[in-house]
Scaffold this active site. Structure first.
Site, PDB file in Angstrom:
ATOM      1  N   TYR A  49      -3.174  16.877  14.165  1.00  0.00           N
ATOM      2  CA  TYR A  49      -3.416  16.881  12.719  1.00  0.00           C
ATOM      3  C   TYR A  49      -3.780  18.283  12.191  1.00  0.00           C
ATOM      4  O   TYR A  49      -3.751  18.525  10.990  1.00  0.00           O
ATOM      5  CB  TYR A  49      -4.528  15.900  12.311  1.00  0.00           C
ATOM      6  CG  TYR A  49      -4.276  14.449  12.678  1.00  0.00           C
ATOM      7  CD1 TYR A  49      -3.013  14.004  13.084  1.00  0.00           C
ATOM      8  CD2 TYR A  49      -5.291  13.507  12.626  1.00  0.00           C
ATOM      9  CE1 TYR A  49      -2.789  12.684  13.432  1.00  0.00           C
ATOM     10  CE2 TYR A  49      -5.070  12.185  12.970  1.00  0.00           C
ATOM     11  CZ  TYR A  49      -3.821  11.780  13.376  1.00  0.00           C
ATOM     12  OH  TYR A  49      -3.606  10.468  13.717  1.00  0.00           O
ATOM     13  N   LEU A 186      -3.026   0.364   5.255  1.00  0.00           N
ATOM     14  CA  LEU A 186      -2.631   0.235   3.846  1.00  0.00           C
ATOM     15  C   LEU A 186      -1.153   0.542   3.680  1.00  0.00           C
ATOM     16  O   LEU A 186      -0.433  -0.156   2.963  1.00  0.00           O
ATOM     17  CB  LEU A 186      -3.490   1.162   2.975  1.00  0.00           C
ATOM     18  CG  LEU A 186      -5.003   0.923   3.139  1.00  0.00           C
ATOM     19  CD1 LEU A 186      -5.821   1.975   2.396  1.00  0.00           C
ATOM     20  CD2 LEU A 186      -5.373  -0.477   2.654  1.00  0.00           C
ATOM     21  N   ILE A 223      -8.919   2.302  10.294  1.00  0.00           N
ATOM     22  CA  ILE A 223      -9.246   3.704   9.978  1.00  0.00           C
ATOM     23  C   ILE A 223      -8.456   4.198   8.763  1.00  0.00           C
ATOM     24  O   ILE A 223      -7.599   5.072   8.864  1.00  0.00           O
ATOM     25  CB  ILE A 223      -8.997   4.608  11.210  1.00  0.00           C
ATOM     26  CG1 ILE A 223      -7.650   4.284  11.880  1.00  0.00           C
ATOM     27  CG2 ILE A 223     -10.121   4.453  12.228  1.00  0.00           C
ATOM     28  CD1 ILE A 223      -7.280   5.259  13.014  1.00  0.00           C
ATOM     29  N   ARG A 231     -11.517   5.957  -3.909  1.00  0.00           N
ATOM     30  CA  ARG A 231     -10.910   5.073  -2.899  1.00  0.00           C
ATOM     31  C   ARG A 231     -11.634   5.220  -1.558  1.00  0.00           C
ATOM     32  O   ARG A 231     -11.804   4.246  -0.832  1.00  0.00           O
ATOM     33  CB  ARG A 231      -9.413   5.359  -2.755  1.00  0.00           C
ATOM     34  CG  ARG A 231      -8.614   4.825  -3.943  1.00  0.00           C
ATOM     35  CD  ARG A 231      -7.149   4.675  -3.586  1.00  0.00           C
ATOM     36  NE  ARG A 231      -6.484   5.954  -3.520  1.00  0.00           N
ATOM     37  CZ  ARG A 231      -5.821   6.512  -4.529  1.00  0.00           C
ATOM     38  NH1 ARG A 231      -5.729   5.887  -5.688  1.00  0.00           N
ATOM     39  NH2 ARG A 231      -5.242   7.675  -4.381  1.00  0.00           N
ATOM     40  N   SER A 234     -14.627   2.957  -2.022  1.00  0.00           N
ATOM     41  CA  SER A 234     -14.365   1.503  -2.060  1.00  0.00           C
ATOM     42  C   SER A 234     -13.804   1.013  -0.729  1.00  0.00           C
ATOM     43  O   SER A 234     -14.091  -0.105  -0.310  1.00  0.00           O
ATOM     44  CB  SER A 234     -13.464   1.128  -3.245  1.00  0.00           C
ATOM     45  OG  SER A 234     -12.151   1.549  -3.024  1.00  0.00           O
ATOM     46  N   ASN A 235     -13.049   1.861  -0.023  1.00  0.00           N
ATOM     47  CA  ASN A 235     -12.528   1.436   1.286  1.00  0.00           C
ATOM     48  C   ASN A 235     -13.658   1.205   2.293  1.00  0.00           C
ATOM     49  O   ASN A 235     -13.493   0.441   3.248  1.00  0.00           O
ATOM     50  CB  ASN A 235     -11.546   2.473   1.843  1.00  0.00           C
ATOM     51  CG  ASN A 235     -10.240   2.540   1.069  1.00  0.00           C
ATOM     52  OD1 ASN A 235      -9.930   1.662   0.254  1.00  0.00           O
ATOM     53  ND2 ASN A 235      -9.455   3.580   1.306  1.00  0.00           N
TER      54      ASN A 235
END
Ligand SMILES: NC(=O)c1ccc[n+]([C@@H]2O[C@H](COP(=O)([O-])OP(=O)(O)OC[C@H]3O[C@@H](n4cnc5c(N)ncnc54)[C@H](OP(=O)(O)O)[C@@H]3O)[C@@H](O)[C@H]2O)c1
Length: 259
Positions: A49, A186, A223, A231, A234-235
């Protein structure tokens, strides 16, 4: 408070972690700071990453004690044979002397798979990783590691979401002491699916929260990644409501829908 799952061999992994794929530079730093402020205590990064330094710096600057945060990183594909150098570089970039979980990101060629796993076990025994696991492995590949070393990975990080739900795979994994860690929860979901939208509105939450809560109630680690502070917050809010048995069954059934 986000619940945790116990890992074979000791330790516990928070069931909701913060995914960091595609977050780079300042954006990665800001998102990880926002995640730690929002209560995440589990961060998922990888050598591939290119953001381990930002993840590590955000963790240090957050003031949250290192010992309170579960940090995962991964050996990049095609790096079998360079395990020691890779974990040393990851620890340097993260600015920590251990990770909580080190994963083989993708199965290496079969002729090197067992040797790679032995190196992982040695790195764990040396204390550089508290636990070791794999990602994108089949059950058959995990069985090969167990047959050769007697040691199962503590976790297998694979794609998971209601529409990819696979009871059989979950049961096979549990039988071997391997926690399923679901990625792309998601992206793998149609958040406009009426089943999901109805359940979300009944609980006064978002479809994304329903998806994440569904993982938690199944004991599957999840994850989610987001760059957006609202977001991100809220996640992480998956403990303020409980899905009913009917909700869970309706969501599970998305995995067997055809079309
Ligand atoms: N081991 C592997 O091979 C592997 C592969 C893929 C992923 N992973 C890990 O799993 C993590 C999660 O997977 P992922 O990043 O592929 O996908 P994901 O977390 O399922 O989805 C991320 C996408 O969903 C959006 N999003 C986030 N929260 C949302 C919400 N509440 N409502 C609507 N949309 C929302 C994000 O946009 P915004 O950012 O704009 O909010 C982003 O576009 C990765 O970050 C990585 O750590 C591992």
């Amino acid at each position: 408070m986000i619940p945790s799952v116990d890992l074979a061999g000791g330790g516990a992994m928070p069931l909701v972690g913060f995914g960091t794929w595609q977050l780079r530079g300042q954006q990665a730093y800001d998102a990880v700071r926002a995640a730690l402020d929002a209560g995440y205590r589990h961060l998922d990064t990888a050598t591939m990453y290119g953001n381990e330094a930002e993840v590590g710096r955000a963790l240090r600057d957050s003031g949250v004690p290192r010992g309170d945060v579960f940090v995962t990183t991964k050996l990049q594909p095609n790096a079998a044979g360079r395990e020691r150098a890779t974990i040393a570089a990851s620890l340097r970039a993260l600015g920590t002397d251990y990770v909580d979980l080190w994963l083989v990101h993708w199965p290496p060629p079969s002729r090197t798979m067992v040797a790679n796993w032995r190196e992982f076990l040695a790195v764990r025994d040396d204390g550089l990783a508290r636990s070791v696991g794999v990602s994108n492995y089949s059950t058959a590949q995990i069985d090969e590691l167990i047959a050769a070393t007697g040691e199962a990975p503590v976790a297998n990080q694979i794609p998971w979401s209601p529409s990819q739900h696979d009871e059989r795979r979950l049961a096979d994994s549990r039988e071997r002491g391997v926690v399923i860690e679901g990625y792309s929860p998601l992206k793998g979901t149609d958040l406009a699916d009426p089943v999901l939208v109805d359940i979300a509105s009944a609980h006064g939450v978002t479809p994304a929260q329903v998806v994440l809560r569904w993982h938690v109630q199944h004991g599957i680690v999840v994850i989610p990644k987001s760059v957006d502070p609202d977001r991100i917050r809220s996640n992480a809010d998956v403990a303020s409501f409980v899905l009913t048995g009917d909700d869970m069954a309706a969501l599970d059934a998305l995995g067997s829908a055809t079309g």
